[in-house]
Design a protein around this motif. Structure first.
Motif, PDB file in Angstrom:
ATOM      1  N   ILE A  75       0.710  -1.028   0.146  1.00  0.00           N
ATOM      2  CA  ILE A  75       0.049  -0.008   0.150  1.00  0.00           C
ATOM      3  C   ILE A  75       0.893   1.180   0.095  1.00  0.00           C
ATOM      4  CG2 ILE A  75      -1.758   1.332   1.256  1.00  0.00           C
ATOM      5  CD1 ILE A  75      -2.781  -1.351   2.343  1.00  0.00           C
ATOM      6  N   SER A  76       0.885   1.892  -1.160  1.00  0.00           N
ATOM      7  CA  SER A  76       1.582   3.254  -1.374  1.00  0.00           C
ATOM      8  C   SER A  76       1.048   4.297  -0.526  1.00  0.00           C
ATOM      9  CB  SER A  76       2.121   3.379  -2.662  1.00  0.00           C
ATOM     10  OG  SER A  76       0.793   3.563  -3.372  1.00  0.00           O
ATOM     11  N   ASP A 134      10.077   8.154   4.741  1.00  0.00           N
ATOM     12  CA  ASP A 134      10.971   8.950   3.924  1.00  0.00           C
ATOM     13  C   ASP A 134      10.138   9.672   2.819  1.00  0.00           C
ATOM     14  OD1 ASP A 134      13.314   9.836   2.838  1.00  0.00           O
ATOM     15  OD2 ASP A 134      13.494   8.382   1.654  1.00  0.00           O
ATOM     16  N   ILE A 135       9.340  10.575   3.615  1.00  0.00           N
ATOM     17  CA  ILE A 135       8.474  11.523   2.528  1.00  0.00           C
ATOM     18  C   ILE A 135       8.764  13.003   2.941  1.00  0.00           C
ATOM     19  CG2 ILE A 135       6.220  12.056   1.967  1.00  0.00           C
ATOM     20  CD1 ILE A 135       5.691   9.109   2.544  1.00  0.00           C
ATOM     21  N   ASP A 136       8.799  14.104   1.865  1.00  0.00           N
ATOM     22  CA  ASP A 136       8.816  15.336   2.515  1.00  0.00           C
ATOM     23  C   ASP A 136       7.074  15.809   2.518  1.00  0.00           C
ATOM     24  OD1 ASP A 136       9.134  17.941   2.606  1.00  0.00           O
ATOM     25  OD2 ASP A 136      10.254  18.206   0.736  1.00  0.00           O
ATOM     26  N   TRP A 137       6.841  15.997   3.875  1.00  0.00           N
ATOM     27  CA  TRP A 137       5.554  16.222   3.946  1.00  0.00           C
ATOM     28  C   TRP A 137       5.133  17.559   3.611  1.00  0.00           C
ATOM     29  CZ3 TRP A 137       3.223  11.905   4.618  1.00  0.00           C
ATOM     30  CH2 TRP A 137       3.748  10.860   5.307  1.00  0.00           C
ATOM     31  N   ALA A 138       6.118  18.391   3.321  1.00  0.00           N
ATOM     32  CA  ALA A 138       5.890  19.803   3.028  1.00  0.00           C
ATOM     33  C   ALA A 138       5.218  19.843   1.538  1.00  0.00           C
ATOM     34  CB  ALA A 138       7.033  20.624   3.049  1.00  0.00           C
ATOM     35  N   ARG A 203      -0.070   7.028   5.849  1.00  0.00           N
ATOM     36  CA  ARG A 203       1.429   6.850   6.913  1.00  0.00           C
ATOM     37  C   ARG A 203       0.973   7.042   8.261  1.00  0.00           C
ATOM     38  NH1 ARG A 203       1.667   3.874   3.103  1.00  0.00           N
ATOM     39  NH2 ARG A 203       3.517   3.433   1.755  1.00  0.00           N
ATOM     40  N   GLN A 204      -0.125   7.086   8.769  1.00  0.00           N
ATOM     41  CA  GLN A 204      -0.479   7.296  10.193  1.00  0.00           C
ATOM     42  C   GLN A 204      -0.521   6.078  10.962  1.00  0.00           C
ATOM     43  OE1 GLN A 204      -0.079  10.777  10.706  1.00  0.00           O
ATOM     44  NE2 GLN A 204      -1.838  10.496  12.106  1.00  0.00           N
ATOM     45  N   HIS A 205      -0.329   4.770  10.116  1.00  0.00           N
ATOM     46  CA  HIS A 205      -0.239   3.537  10.772  1.00  0.00           C
ATOM     47  C   HIS A 205       0.261   2.704  10.173  1.00  0.00           C
ATOM     48  CE1 HIS A 205      -2.842   4.425  14.480  1.00  0.00           C
ATOM     49  NE2 HIS A 205      -3.580   5.132  13.659  1.00  0.00           N
ATOM     50  N   VAL A 206       0.785   1.364  10.384  1.00  0.00           N
ATOM     51  CA  VAL A 206       1.171   0.370   9.866  1.00  0.00           C
ATOM     52  C   VAL A 206       0.250  -0.638   9.906  1.00  0.00           C
ATOM     53  CG1 VAL A 206       3.571   1.079  10.041  1.00  0.00           C
ATOM     54  CG2 VAL A 206       2.618  -0.490  11.844  1.00  0.00           C
ATOM     55  N   ALA A 207       0.389  -1.840   9.257  1.00  0.00           N
ATOM     56  CA  ALA A 207      -0.562  -2.837   9.257  1.00  0.00           C
ATOM     57  C   ALA A 207      -0.843  -3.512  10.498  1.00  0.00           C
ATOM     58  CB  ALA A 207       0.039  -4.106   8.299  1.00  0.00           C
ATOM     59  N   VAL A 208       0.058  -3.815  11.268  1.00  0.00           N
ATOM     60  CA  VAL A 208      -0.092  -4.499  12.609  1.00  0.00           C
ATOM     61  C   VAL A 208      -0.819  -3.440  13.547  1.00  0.00           C
ATOM     62  CG1 VAL A 208       2.210  -5.645  12.623  1.00  0.00           C
ATOM     63  CG2 VAL A 208       2.114  -3.651  13.622  1.00  0.00           C
TER      64      VAL A 208
END
Length: 242
Positions: A75-76, A134-138, A203-208
């Motif tokens: 999931i991208s 590894d994302i530039d949130w700006a 990307r607030q959460h991961v699968a677990v």
């Protein structure tokens, strides 16, 4: 008798008329106890966020970063999932709006509060966080604003997912009780799945975290519906002529 069969029986007990369209039944229920619903929902969300951010900003123990799994790689990141993520706060307001009596409202509120309380207790004793992406949130102002307001902590279990699945199960039950058509039931399911998806896509959460949220919210909804059914059937047995 299975829970599903019993809930179908409850539908027959509660519908005022099988000839009344489902949307009219729903519209007739929404204004009932509207002040209690409005104040109760607002107060509940406010108290929840107060406790949530208190634990987020001052963890009592060292924070554990949750691991990535194969599902996370599938999931991208998708900034367009933001509206779905935020729509949870509309979604969780729908089940109480469709409840008809104070007893139903109090029972539902207690069950939802218990679900959130379990999550908050876990957050206190085991603070967790999603791994940094590894994302530039700006480059994504909407998601960047979300990150500034709600850091990716208090991750396991995802209460976003737990409250979404809890609300989704209840909405499905209430819509069926009104005799809602298949398309509205499917729409409810798609919305619920979309909210769950958005927790990973933003990307607030991961699968677990998501699996843990499902494991918390799903059984809690089932148990609360079963308790509601038992109460309704007990009342019907005591007052068979009603």
């Amino acid at each position: 008798m299975s829970l599903l069969q019993a809930l179908h029986g409850e539908q027959a007990l509660n519908e005022s008329s099988p000839h009344t369209p489902w949307y009219r039944q729903a519209a007739a229920v929404i204004p009932r106890h509207v002040i209690l619903k409005s104040i109760g929902t607002t107060l509940f969300i406010s108290l929840f966020f107060g406790a949530y951010f208190y634990l987020l900003n001052g963890p009592a123990y060292p924070t554990t970063v949750m691991p990535l799994t194969f599902l996370d790689s599938l999931i991208s990141f998708e900034p367009l999932a933001m509206p779905l993520y935020v729509s949870l706060w509309v979604y969780v307001s729908l089940p109480p709006a469709l409840l008809a009596t104070r007893r139903e409202l109090y029972g539902y509120g207690a069950a939802m509060a218990g679900t959130c309380l379990v999550g908050l207790i876990i957050f206190y004793f085991w603070p967790t966080a999603a791994p940094a992406a590894d994302i530039d949130w700006a480059l994504y102002p909407g998601v960047d604003f979300l990150k500034s307001m709600d850091a990716s902590g208090n991750a396991f279990p995802s209460l976003h997912v737990a409250t979404a699945i809890f609300s989704g199960v209840w909405l499905h039950h209430l819509l069926r009780r009104f005799g809602g058509p298949q398309w509205i039931l499917m729409l409810n399911g798609i919305w619920c799945i979309g909210i769950i998806y958005s927790t990973l896509a933003t990307r607030q959460h991961v699968a677990v975290d998501v699996w843990a949220g499902l494991a918390l919210g799903g059984p809690a909804a089932w148990l609360s519906l079963r308790q509601r059914l038992n109460t309704a059937l007990a009342g019907k047995i005591r007052h068979p002529s009603i």
